[in-house]
Design an enzyme around this catalytic site. Structure first.
Site, short mmCIF file in Angstrom:
data_model
loop_
_atom_site.label_atom_id
_atom_site.label_comp_id
_atom_site.label_asym_id
_atom_site.label_seq_id
_atom_site.Cartn_x
_atom_site.Cartn_y
_atom_site.Cartn_z
N LYS A 22 -8.71 1.17 6.78
CA LYS A 22 -9.40 0.19 5.92
C LYS A 22 -10.25 0.90 4.87
O LYS A 22 -10.21 0.55 3.69
CB LYS A 22 -10.29 -0.70 6.79
N ASN A 23 -11.01 1.91 5.29
CA ASN A 23 -11.96 2.54 4.37
C ASN A 23 -11.30 3.47 3.36
O ASN A 23 -11.97 4.01 2.49
CB ASN A 23 -13.05 3.29 5.15
N ARG A 93 -19.03 -6.13 1.21
CA ARG A 93 -19.86 -5.24 0.39
C ARG A 93 -19.01 -4.22 -0.38
O ARG A 93 -19.39 -3.79 -1.47
CB ARG A 93 -20.83 -4.46 1.28
N ARG A 122 -28.91 -1.27 3.26
CA ARG A 122 -27.76 -0.72 2.52
C ARG A 122 -27.85 -0.88 1.00
O ARG A 122 -27.10 -1.65 0.40
CB ARG A 122 -26.46 -1.33 3.04
N PRO A 123 -28.75 -0.14 0.38
CA PRO A 123 -28.87 -0.24 -1.08
C PRO A 123 -27.68 0.38 -1.82
O PRO A 123 -26.87 1.07 -1.22
CB PRO A 123 -30.14 0.58 -1.38
N VAL A 124 -27.59 0.12 -3.14
CA VAL A 124 -26.54 0.75 -3.97
C VAL A 124 -27.16 1.50 -5.15
O VAL A 124 -26.51 1.72 -6.16
CB VAL A 124 -25.50 -0.30 -4.47
N ASP A 125 -28.42 1.90 -4.96
CA ASP A 125 -29.13 2.59 -6.05
C ASP A 125 -28.42 3.87 -6.51
O ASP A 125 -28.43 4.20 -7.70
CB ASP A 125 -30.58 2.91 -5.62
N LEU A 126 -27.79 4.58 -5.59
CA LEU A 126 -27.14 5.85 -5.98
C LEU A 126 -25.85 5.61 -6.76
O LEU A 126 -25.49 6.44 -7.60
CB LEU A 126 -26.88 6.71 -4.74
N ASP A 307 -19.49 4.61 12.66
CA ASP A 307 -18.60 3.48 12.97
C ASP A 307 -18.02 3.55 14.39
O ASP A 307 -17.27 2.65 14.77
CB ASP A 307 -17.44 3.43 11.96
N VAL A 329 -27.45 7.27 10.51
CA VAL A 329 -26.91 6.85 9.20
C VAL A 329 -27.48 5.50 8.76
O VAL A 329 -27.91 5.33 7.63
CB VAL A 329 -25.37 6.83 9.22
N ARG A 399 -11.87 -8.30 10.24
CA ARG A 399 -12.13 -7.56 9.00
C ARG A 399 -11.63 -6.13 9.12
O ARG A 399 -11.32 -5.50 8.12
CB ARG A 399 -13.64 -7.51 8.71
C1 UD1 Z 1 -19.06 3.48 4.27
C2 UD1 Z 1 -18.03 2.82 5.15
C3 UD1 Z 1 -18.68 2.33 6.46
C4 UD1 Z 1 -19.40 3.48 7.15
C5 UD1 Z 1 -20.35 4.18 6.18
C6 UD1 Z 1 -20.97 5.44 6.76
C7 UD1 Z 1 -16.47 1.92 3.54
C8 UD1 Z 1 -15.89 0.73 2.87
N1 UD1 Z 1 -17.44 1.69 4.42
O1 UD1 Z 1 -20.04 2.50 3.95
O2 UD1 Z 1 -17.65 1.82 7.31
O3 UD1 Z 1 -20.16 2.99 8.22
O4 UD1 Z 1 -19.65 4.56 4.98
O5 UD1 Z 1 -19.99 6.33 7.16
O6 UD1 Z 1 -16.03 3.04 3.32
N2 UD1 Z 1 -27.42 4.67 0.74
C9 UD1 Z 1 -28.50 4.67 -0.15
N3 UD1 Z 1 -28.25 4.38 -1.46
C10 UD1 Z 1 -27.01 4.10 -1.94
C11 UD1 Z 1 -25.93 4.11 -1.04
C12 UD1 Z 1 -26.17 4.40 0.29
O7 UD1 Z 1 -29.64 4.90 0.25
O8 UD1 Z 1 -26.88 3.86 -3.15
C13 UD1 Z 1 -27.66 4.97 2.18
C14 UD1 Z 1 -27.30 3.80 3.11
O9 UD1 Z 1 -28.35 2.88 3.22
C15 UD1 Z 1 -27.02 4.53 4.41
C16 UD1 Z 1 -26.42 5.86 3.94
O10 UD1 Z 1 -26.75 5.98 2.56
O11 UD1 Z 1 -28.22 4.80 5.10
C17 UD1 Z 1 -24.93 5.96 4.09
O12 UD1 Z 1 -24.31 4.79 3.58
P1 UD1 Z 1 -22.92 4.83 2.80
O13 UD1 Z 1 -22.21 6.09 3.11
O14 UD1 Z 1 -23.16 4.50 1.37
O15 UD1 Z 1 -22.15 3.62 3.46
P2 UD1 Z 1 -21.05 2.76 2.75
O16 UD1 Z 1 -20.39 3.60 1.72
O17 UD1 Z 1 -21.61 1.43 2.36
#
Ligand code: UD1
Length: 420
Positions: A22-23, A93, A122-126, A307, A329, A399
């Site tokens: 899936k990922n 998401r 789970r922010p998307v700031d990065l 996961d 994580v 899912r």
């Molecule tokens: C992806 C996987 C999910 C898995 C996760 C961690 C997909 C579709 N989903 O989720 O199944 O559990 O990786 O291996 O591939 N973070 C920030 N800012 C950002 C983005 C992330 O602070 O802009 C933090 C998150 O809050 C979290 C950490 O980074 O604590 C890792 O998250 P991230 O690797 O981004 O998870 P996803 O990509 O959403």
């Protein structure tokens, strides 16, 4: 809403095929938006999240052709709308993955800001700051990320504060069409990021260093279509291995990829399982024994995946001894613990660590799935519990797990789906 009813106590025994990841499938589908000619994606799993991504493409006017094997041919040039609406993003998401490709190829994107979710903020700031470093103008308005760029994105040197999987993927997809070189430091090394990079390379992108913490991309002017098959799902693989181990059983998994599962395979050996593998298969045999409890700590690849921690908690619940599982994580990823307690598990949470004292027997109870992997752990708990466990809200499982009840039935489990 559908439910699963599991009559526990059967030792799993048999062989099943592992589905596509899936990922990997989600970012690769998003990457098809970058190509000037059609891209065919193969080995897609039949999952709700994949359907949601296809629905999102439908909303944007992107034409898709799906064949009987679920191979999807994407014609990105037919796109009419550069918007990912709230109604779809709120259910998945990972819709955020279209942000980088839309911006890089069409110069504009509007993607609903994903809200909080069951496993933390789970922010998307990065994702946003990385694209801004490449010259994108981004505002967050009316709940939407609105991104635009005049002309072309520019290559940049980006250092990610935290290792983020979809963040790395979004920047990578933007960088392949940018002007000049992009360096992504502290990049995610997950096999799914590598798979995406390999797909992009097949489309004509110039990428080096994927699979390491530093990815280098030389932007190109255009990408072409290709045919690409997504890699096997390592989390699905791990889930069935743990299920077999918890029941004292045996399982042979085919069409998988053992070399991306080291952390999980070594931990299962530590739990007392005999585990063997070849190029594309893994066999686990617990020989009727009760597993030993294991300690583990989640972290980005190649460490233990977040996961899979809930599934190991289910294994520890009936293991010999006490196991400590530490989640580094995500915050708030222990929703399964309260449900397992209702089945008689001896579990405590201390900060970001779950301490499980194994008991000889869990007892069936009605339980509720709260997120995808928590649901899988409740299914495993149901497989080892005495009596009929009813798992509700299984749309979370759908899912991420293709035909879970059919695959478990093939392994001899007594499990059935009761439609709403
Ligand atoms: C992806 C996987 C999910 C898995 C996760 C961690 C997909 C579709 N989903 O989720 O199944 O559990 O990786 O291996 O591939 N973070 C920030 N800012 C950002 C983005 C992330 O602070 O802009 C933090 C998150 O809050 C979290 C950490 O980074 O604590 C890792 O998250 P991230 O690797 O981004 O998870 P996803 O990509 O959403």
């Amino acid at each position: 809403m559908d439910k699963l009813i599991i009559t526990g106590g059967v030792r799993l025994d048999g062989e099943i095929r592992v589905s596509g990841a899936k990922n990997s499938a989600l970012p690769i589908l998003a990457a098809t938006l970058l190509a000037d000619s059609p891209v065919t994606v193969c080995n897609l799993p039949h999952l709700h999240d994949i359907t949601t991504m296809c629905e999102l493409f439908g909303c944007m006017g992107v034409e898709l052709l799906v064949d009987e094997k679920m191979n999807v041919e994407v014609h990105a040039s037919t796109i009419k709308q550069l918007v990912a609406p709230y109604e779809l993003v709120k259910t998945m998401r990972a819709s955020i993955l279209v942000l980088g490709p839309l911006l890089a190829r069409f110069g504009y994107a509007e993607v609903s800001l994903p809200g909080g979710c069951a496993i933390g903020s789970r922010p998307v700031d990065l994702h946003i700051s990385g694209l801004q470093a490449m010259g994108a103008d981004i505002v967050v308005e009316d709940g939407y990320i609105k991104a635009s760029v005049k002309d072309r994105l520019k290559g940049a040197h980006i250092l990610m504060d935290t290792v983020t999987v979809t963040g790395t993927e979004n920047i990578l997809m933007a960088a392949v069409l940018a002007d000049g070189e992009t360096i992504i430091e502290n990049a995610a090394r997950e096999p799914e990021v590598v798979d995406l990079a390999e797909c992009l390379i097949t489309m004509g992108a110039r990428i080096k260093g994927h699979g390491t913490g530093m990815i280098r991309v030389q932007g190109v002017e255009r990408l072409d279509g290709c045919t690409y098959s997504v890699l096997p799902d390592r989390i699905e693989t791990g889930t069935y291995l743990i299920a077999a181990a918890a029941t004292g059983g045996r399982v042979r998994l085919k069409d998988t990829q053992p070399n991306i599962l080291d952390a999980i395979l070594f931990k299962l050996r530590e739990a007392g399982a005999s585990v063997e593998w070849g190029d594309d298969w893994i066999e686990l045999d617990m020989k009727g024994k009760r597993p030993r409890a294991v300690d583990l700590k989640t972290a980005p690849y190649p460490a233990m995946p977040t996961d899979i921690q809930a599934q190991f908690t289910a294994l520890n619940a009936i293991a010999e001894g006490t196991g400590r599982i530490t989640e580094t994580v995500f915050e708030n990823r222990f929703m399964h613990v309260q449900e397992m307690k209702r089945m008689g598990a001896d579990v405590d949470v201390e900060g970001n660590t779950v301490i499980v004292k194994g008991v000889e027997q869990l007892k069936a109870a009605p339980v509720m799935a709260t997120d995808l992997r928590a649901s899988a752990s409740l299914v495993i708990a149901g497989l080892v519990a005495e009596g009929d466990t009813v798992v509700e809200r299984i749309y979370h499982i759908d899912r991420g797990y293709e035909c879970i009840e059919e695959k478990l039935q093939q392994l001899g489990a007594k499990i059935r789906r009761v439609p709403a």
